[in-house]
Design an enzyme around this catalytic site. Structure first.
Site, PDB file in Angstrom:
ATOM      1  N   ARG A  70       0.801  -8.354  11.752  1.00 55.73           N
ATOM      2  CA  ARG A  70      -0.281  -7.816  12.555  1.00 55.73           C
ATOM      3  C   ARG A  70      -1.620  -8.183  11.928  1.00 55.73           C
ATOM      4  NH1 ARG A  70      -0.425  -3.026  11.758  1.00 55.73           N
ATOM      5  NH2 ARG A  70       1.505  -2.667  10.643  1.00 55.73           N
ATOM      6  N   TYR A 198       3.140 -13.029  17.165  1.00 48.81           N
ATOM      7  CA  TYR A 198       3.859 -12.103  16.288  1.00 48.81           C
ATOM      8  C   TYR A 198       4.090 -10.735  16.940  1.00 48.81           C
ATOM      9  CZ  TYR A 198       4.951  -8.724  12.758  1.00 48.81           C
ATOM     10  OH  TYR A 198       5.559  -7.694  12.096  1.00 48.81           O
ATOM     11  N   LYS A 207       3.302  -1.487  19.554  1.00 48.63           N
ATOM     12  CA  LYS A 207       2.171  -0.789  18.940  1.00 48.63           C
ATOM     13  C   LYS A 207       1.007  -0.639  19.931  1.00 48.63           C
ATOM     14  CE  LYS A 207       4.302  -1.085  14.933  1.00 48.63           C
ATOM     15  NZ  LYS A 207       5.033  -0.017  14.308  1.00 48.63           N
ATOM     16  N   HIS A 227       3.848   7.337  15.152  1.00 54.25           N
ATOM     17  CA  HIS A 227       4.542   6.247  14.449  1.00 54.25           C
ATOM     18  C   HIS A 227       5.687   6.857  13.646  1.00 54.25           C
ATOM     19  CE1 HIS A 227       4.024   2.622  11.484  1.00 54.25           C
ATOM     20  NE2 HIS A 227       4.883   2.339  12.445  1.00 54.25           N
ATOM     21  N   SER A 249       4.123   1.135   7.939  1.00 57.10           N
ATOM     22  CA  SER A 249       5.020   0.003   8.176  1.00 57.10           C
ATOM     23  C   SER A 249       5.657  -0.473   6.872  1.00 57.10           C
ATOM     24  CB  SER A 249       4.235  -1.159   8.787  1.00 57.10           C
ATOM     25  OG  SER A 249       3.701  -0.773  10.021  1.00 57.10           O
ATOM     26  N   CYS A 251       8.012   0.878   4.996  1.00 59.41           N
ATOM     27  CA  CYS A 251       8.301   1.886   3.961  1.00 59.41           C
ATOM     28  C   CYS A 251       9.693   2.489   4.160  1.00 59.41           C
ATOM     29  CB  CYS A 251       7.264   2.998   3.975  1.00 59.41           C
ATOM     30  SG  CYS A 251       5.691   2.531   3.260  1.00 59.41           S
ATOM     31  N   ASP A 276      10.971   3.723  15.006  1.00 59.94           N
ATOM     32  CA  ASP A 276       9.566   3.370  14.767  1.00 59.94           C
ATOM     33  C   ASP A 276       8.561   4.262  15.504  1.00 59.94           C
ATOM     34  OD1 ASP A 276       7.656   1.659  13.511  1.00 59.94           O
ATOM     35  OD2 ASP A 276       7.399   0.535  15.361  1.00 59.94           O
ATOM     36  N   ARG A 366      11.500 -10.627  10.330  1.00 58.29           N
ATOM     37  CA  ARG A 366      11.956  -9.518  11.177  1.00 58.29           C
ATOM     38  C   ARG A 366      13.241  -9.854  11.926  1.00 58.29           C
ATOM     39  NH1 ARG A 366       8.790  -4.582  11.257  1.00 58.29           N
ATOM     40  NH2 ARG A 366       7.170  -5.065   9.751  1.00 58.29           N
TER      41      ARG A 366
END
Ligand code: SAT
Ligand code: MN
Length: 582
Positions: A70, A198, A207, A227, A249, A251, A276, A366
Site C-alpha cells: 500500500r 497491488y 481497505k 480492521h 497489518s 502483525c 482482516d 501475499r
C-alpha cells in the site's frame, strides 16, 4: 450486458467515455468465468502456473517491483473540509482531486478491456452488508475480487433491488509511481485508484470500501467498520465465544484468526469468521454483532508453515493466487519460513543463490484464497445476523513496554487503550520497517475521517448500551535478550482463555494503573517451556516507562486539538494520576 439500475448503467457509460476501453465486460461471478480469466492471464504472462501436482490450480503473479505494498503517502481522503479528513489522513480538495484524476484516467483503458465487477461486502442476504461496483482494467484484480468478495450476478441483483452502491474506479495506468493515487470521496461514496495493481490499492472492496468508505458510512449510520479479525472459540463445555481483534497489518491477524489450539487444549475448537475486517453493529438490546464483509483472505505468505499455522498452510495448497513469492526447482511457490523445498528463483523472477542474505519472496508477498479453503472456516461467516461479540482485543507489535495482556477498566477506558495502540512498522506499507508509530485501533491507514470524530463515535457506544464487550490489549511480540518471550501462534489461545474467563467473571485480576492484569498463575502455561521469571516479565508494568508512554500519547492526541473528545482526555488523565500515585 447491462443493468436495470440506471445510475449504474449511466456511470459505467460515463467511465467508459473517459477511459476509452476497447471492450466492456460485466462480470457474472461464475467459476467458469474465473477459470477463463485465469487462462487468459496464463496466456498473457500475468500469471504463471505453479506445480500442478503439488499445488493444483495455484498461480504466481509477479507485480511491478515498484508496486508491492500500500502507498499511504499517495492515499487521500477528499472531503470538502480538510478538518473532516483530520491529521490522520492526507487530504485533497474534492474538486482538485477529481480534476487531477480526470486527466490521469483520460483514455487510460485504450487497448484494454474494462471489467465491471458488482460485489457485495458481507453475506448477500444480510441487512448489514453493503454493495459496491468496481470498474477495473486489470484481470488480476477481477480474479482476486472473485476470491475475496461475493461478486457477480447475485450482487448485481441486490444492487438492482436496493439501489445505493459504492463506486470504485481502478486502472493500473502505466504503473508510474509518480502518477499513482488512491483517492476516496466519502460524501459521494466514490473511490478512484490509478497506477497500482497491488491488493490494498487495487482490490477496492477491501481497505478502500470496507474500511475507509465504510467507516464514514458507519459514523452516519451508528455502526463501526474495523480492521479486525473475528475468531470463534468453543471451549470443552461447548460454550461459544466470538472475539474481534484489531492489529496493524502484518502483525499476525490471519494466524490468530486461524489459530490451532496447543496439544494441552483438548476439546477446544477454533474457527475463523474473518481475518482482516469486521463490521460491528449494535442490536436493540445493546449487544454488538459482527460480520466479516470479505469472502477471502489476502494474507502475508512469509512465515506460513505447517508447524506455526497449519490451517493457513493447508488453505494455500490449492486454488490460490500467490503474488511476489519465489519459486523452487520444481516450480512450487517458495517463501521465507516455508521450511521445505529448494528455492532457486526470487520474486522478481531472477535466478539467485541460496545463502544467508538471499531473499526469495518479497516480505509483503501475499496469497489470495477463498475463505472456504480454510479447513476451519466457520459457517457462521455466512450468517446474515453475524455473530455476537464477547470481547474486543487490540494489539500491536511492541518489543518493550506493553504486557502480554491487560483488560481495560471499562468501555471508555478501552477506547483510550485502542486509541493508544502503537506498533513497530512492517512491510505491508512502503516505508521504514521497525519504527514505532501510533496506530489507533490499527486504523491509522484506514479510517476515512478525522480520528477525533472516530473516537467520539467509539465513546458514544457506552451511552447506548450497558451490555458492551470487554476491551483488552495484547502483545505477542515482547522481547528480552533471548528474543521473543512469548511463544505466540497456537499458544495465544492461553491468553484468549484468560480473556474469556474474565468475560465470564470467572477469575480475579490484579488492578494496575493501566488496567487489569492476569495473575501469572491464571495463564495456563502447562506444557510450555517458559520460566516463572519470564511470565513475571510479561505482566510487568514499568511505571516510569508507562508515564513516558502516556506523555507520548498525550502529545500525539494534541494533533487533534479541539475536536478531541473530552472523555478521552479524562480517561488519559485518570491513568496518569494512577501511575503517579503508585
Ligand atoms: O492493504 S492490504 O489489503 O493489501 C494488506 C494489509 O495491509 O493488511
Ligand atoms: Mn489488514
Amino acid at each position: 450486458m447491462s443493468t436495470s439500475n440506471t445510475e449504474l448503467q449511466s456511470w459505467v457509460e460515463e467511465v467508459s467515455e473517459m477511459t476509452k476501453p476497447d471492450n466492456i465486460y460485466w462480470c457474472n461471478g461464475s467459476k467458469e468465468e474465473y477459470e477463463e480469466f485465469i487462462q487468459q492471464m496464463l496466456g498473457t504472462g500475468d500469471l504463471m502456473q505453479l506445480n500442478e501436482e503439488t499445488f493444483p490450480n495455484c498461480y504466481l503473479h509477479r507485480s511491478d517491483p515498484s508496486d508491492v505494498a500500500r502507498v499511504e503517502h499517495l492515499t487521500f481522503i477528499c472531503t470538502e473540509d480538510s478538518e473532516d479528513a483530520g491529521p490522520n489522513n492526507n487530504w485533497m480538495d474534492p474538486k482538485e482531486a477529481h480534476e487531477k484524476l480526470d486527466q490521469l484516467f483520460e483514455n487510460c483503458m485504450e487497448g484494454r478491456t474494462m471489467y465491471v465487477i458488482p460485489y457485495c461486502m458481507g453475506p448477500i442476504g444480510s441487512e448489514l452488508s453493503r454493495c459496491g461496483v468496481e470498474i477495473t482494467d486489470s484481470p488480476y484484480v477481477v480474479a482476486n475480487m472473485y476470491l475475496m468478495t461475493r461478486m457477480g450476478n447475485e450482487a448485481l441483483s441486490r444492487i438492482e433491488k436496493e439501489g445505493g452502491f459504492v463506486k470504485g474506479i481502478h486502472s493500473t495506468g502505466d504503473l508510474d509511481p509518480d502518477k499513482r493515487f488512491i483517492m476516496h470521496f466519502p460524501d459521494e461514496k466514490v473511490i478512484r485508484s490509478i497506477g497500482s495493481g497491488y491488493g490494498g490499492n487495487a482490490l477496492l472492496g477491501k481497505k478502500c470500501h470496507a474500511l475507509r468508505i465504510a467507516s464514514y458510512q458507519a459514523l452516519e449510520e451508528k455502526w463501526l467498520a474495523e480492521h479486525m479479525l473475528i475468531v470463534e472459540i468453543e471451549n470443552p463445555q461447548g460454550e461459544i465465544f466470538n472475539i474481534a481483534a484489531a492489529f496493524p497489518s502484518a502483525c499476525g491477524k490471519t494466524n490468530l484468526a486461524m489459530l490451532i489450539p496447543p496439544d494441552e487444549y483438548k476439546g477446544w475448537k477454533v474457527r475463523t469468521i474473518g481475518d482482516d475486517i469486521a463490521w460491528l453493529h449494535m442490536d436493540d438490546g445493546g449487544q454488538i454483532w459482527a460480520i466479516n464483509p470479505e469472502a477471502g483472505y489476502f494474507g502475508v505468505v512469509p512465515g506460513t508453515n505447517e508447524d506455526d499455522n497449519e490451517n493457513a498452510y493447508k488453505a494455500i495448497q490449492s486454488n490460490a493466487i500467490f503474488t511476489n513469492v519465489g519459486l523452487t526447482d520444481n516450480n512450487e511457490p517458495w517463501w521465507e519460513g516455508r521450511k521445505d523445498g529448494n528455492p532457486v528463483i526470487d520474486w522478481k523472477g531472477d535466478k539467485i543463490e541460496q545463502g544467508e542474505n538471499a531473499v526469495f519472496a518479497h516480505p509483503n508477498s501475499r496469497f489470495t484464497v477463498s475463505a472456504k479453503n480454510n479447513p476451519k472456516y466457520s459457517d457462521l461467516a455466512d450468517s446474515s445476523k453475524g455473530v455476537p461479540i464477547s470481547a474486543i482485543v487490540f494489539g500491536g507489535r511492541r518489543s518493550e513496554l506493553a504486557p502480554l495482556v491487560y483488560e481495560s477498566k471499562d468501555w471508555n477506558h478501552g477506547v483510550l487503550v485502542g486509541a493508544s495502540v502503537g506498533s513497530e512498522t512492517t512491510a505491508a506499507a512502503i516505508g521504514e520497517v521497525g519504527v514505532i508509530r501510533r496506530d489507533p485501533m490499527a486504523m491509522k491507514p484506514f479510517c476515512g475521517y478525522n480520528f477525533a470524530d472516530y473516537w467520539t463515535h467509539w465513546l458514544s457506544f457506552s451511552e447506548r448500551s450497558d451490555n458492551l464487550p470487554k476491551i483488552f490489549h495484547v502483545n505477542w511480540f515482547r522481547k528480552n535478550e533471548n528474543g521473543f518471550i512469548w511463544p505466540g501462534f497456537g499458544d495465544n489461545l492461553r491468553v484468549l482463555e484468560w480473556i474469556l474467563k474474565r468475560c465470564n467473571n470467572e477469575i480475579d485480576a490484579q488492578e494496575t494503573p493501566i488496567g487489569f492484569l492476569p495473575k501469572t498463575e491464571d495463564i495456563n502455561t502447562s506444557g510450555l517451556k517458559i520460566t516463572d521469571e519470564a511470565m513475571e516479565e510479561l505482566v510487568l508494568v514499568d511505571n516510569q516507562k508507562w508515564i513516558d508512554e502516556m506523555a507520548g500519547i498525550r502529545e500525539y492526541f494534541e494533533e487533534y486539538e479541539e475536536r478531541l473528545p473530552e472523555k478521552l482526555l479524562e480517561e488519559h488523565t485518570k491513568v496518569i494520576e494512577a501511575l503517579n500515585a503508585e
